[in-house]
Design a protein around this motif. Structure first.
Motif, short mmCIF file in Angstrom:
data_model
loop_
_atom_site.label_atom_id
_atom_site.label_comp_id
_atom_site.label_asym_id
_atom_site.label_seq_id
_atom_site.Cartn_x
_atom_site.Cartn_y
_atom_site.Cartn_z
N MET A 1 35.30 48.21 29.87
CA MET A 1 36.34 47.10 29.63
C MET A 1 35.86 46.47 28.31
N GLN A 2 36.95 46.29 27.31
CA GLN A 2 36.55 45.38 26.12
C GLN A 2 36.39 44.06 26.55
N PRO A 3 35.19 43.20 25.73
CA PRO A 3 35.32 41.83 25.99
C PRO A 3 36.42 41.05 26.08
N ASN A 4 36.13 39.94 27.03
CA ASN A 4 37.43 39.14 27.23
C ASN A 4 37.55 38.68 26.02
N PRO A 5 38.94 38.35 25.35
CA PRO A 5 39.34 37.65 24.20
C PRO A 5 39.18 36.13 24.54
N GLU A 64 30.71 37.29 22.90
CA GLU A 64 31.54 38.24 23.98
C GLU A 64 30.33 38.52 25.15
N ASN A 65 29.03 38.56 25.13
CA ASN A 65 28.17 38.50 26.14
C ASN A 65 27.85 37.50 26.90
N ASP A 69 39.06 47.46 35.64
CA ASP A 69 39.26 48.92 35.50
C ASP A 69 39.56 48.98 37.03
N ASP A 88 37.56 37.62 34.42
CA ASP A 88 36.80 39.33 34.56
C ASP A 88 36.29 39.32 35.81
N ARG A 105 40.95 41.19 35.05
CA ARG A 105 41.29 42.04 34.19
C ARG A 105 40.19 43.15 34.32
N GLU A 153 47.64 40.23 28.61
CA GLU A 153 46.42 39.96 27.66
C GLU A 153 46.95 40.31 26.11
N GLU A 154 47.75 41.16 25.98
CA GLU A 154 48.19 41.35 24.78
C GLU A 154 49.24 40.01 24.50
#
Length: 309
Positions: A1-5, A14-15, A176, A216, A174, A208-209
């Motif tokens: 998964m990409q980092p949560n915006p 992001e970490n 996977d 998370d 969010r 999310e978009e």
């Protein structure tokens, strides 16, 4: 998964690890309301959610109206798990909806609700609970779910729709596919097959978009462990938090005769209350760099999203 915006929008890297330290079941009994009041004053707990159909809801709503900065959402409730301490739905008395058991109360288990409740009746009940909270003086900061009962293919879309229409950030993950499988294993109420998981992943991607803030991870302090080890257990849980935003839930209550009569797990609920009032735990959370946030922070992001619609 990409980092949560959401991390970036809140000013974090992001970490980083963010935690919403959240009290469930407020209003279930008097002890839960008094416990949240103390915890909110202490300041480690950052959010909570109120069970609107329950007997002590009005006391919780009174607290919320007198403390408008308290971060309190609606703990959307479709079942009543106790044998002799019961509550029913707000929106109906019709057994055909599947929201009443043979005694006229909400069904005891999430599974019963998921198997028998009419989805439209569930939607009506969710709306009624949010409306009742607001009419009683609350200004909810979010919506979440009691015992994960709405985490089912028949109800998930109604849950999200109700929250968004009410302009409340939903407690929604969010994840996977592997993440959803873990949730199903960890939380009794969650019940998705592979097709539904794929649909929810697509749905959360769309949310999310759109800019709807999502979470998370979810973690709950267990209600079946040794209360004497609660402080060390909580420290370890915070140590183990992964990057992202975690809904970190506890079930805090003061030790009262009412609580002991209601809840077989009362010792762990009291342990949550006592542990999250400890300066030692607050300092530990600070020392390990966990960023404590509330749902009000997400609600502000939600408001920004709503303004663009």
């Amino acid at each position: 998964m990409q980092p949560n915006p959401v991390l970036k929008k809140l000013g974090f890297s992001e970490n980083e690890r963010g935690a919403i330290i959240h009290v469930d079941d407020i209003g279930m009994c008097q002890a839960s309301v008094a416990a949240f009041a103390d915890l909110w004053d202490f300041g480690l707990v950052s959010s909570g959610a109120v069970m609107v159909p329950c007997p002590w809801f009005l006391e919780a709503a009174k607290f919320a109206s007198q403390h408008p900065q308290a971060d309190l959402g609606v703990h959307l409730t479709l079942n009543c798990e106790y044998d002799t301490y019961r509550w029913g739905p707000l929106s109906t008395r019709d057994p055909q909806t599947g929201l009443l058991d043979e005694q006229g109360y909400l069904p005891r288990t999430s599974r019963q609700v998921q198997e028998q409740a009419d989805p439209q009746a569930v939607r009506s009940e969710l709306v009624a609970q949010i409306e009742r909270a607001r009419s009683a003086g609350m200004q909810p900061t979010h919506a979440d779910t009691h015992m994960g009962t709405v985490a089912h293919a028949r109800f998930m879309q109604s849950y999200l729709q109700t929250a968004l229409e009410s302009q409340l950030p939903p407690m929604m993950l969010r994840l996977d596919e592997a993440g959803w499988q873990k949730v199903i294993g960890d939380f009794e109420g969650a019940d998705f097959d592979q097709d539904v998981i794929a649909f929810i992943m697509q749905l959360t991607g769309t949310l999310e978009e759109m800019g709807v803030p999502l979470l998370d991870n979810i973690f709950g302090m267990p209600l079946d462990s040794d209360p004497a080890q609660r402080l060390e257990e909580a420290k370890q849980a915070f140590d183990d938090l992964p990057p992202g935003i975690t809904h970190f839930l506890i079930h805090a209550a003061q030790d009262t005769p009412e609580l002991r009569a209601i809840a077989p797990d009362w010792r762990c609920r009291v342990a949550d209350y006592e542990t999250f009032l400890k300066e030692e735990l607050r300092q530990h959370v600070r020392d390990i760099g966990v960023q404590v946030i509330g749902y009000r922070d997400l609600q502000k992001l939600m408001a920004a999203w709503s303004d663009t619609e």
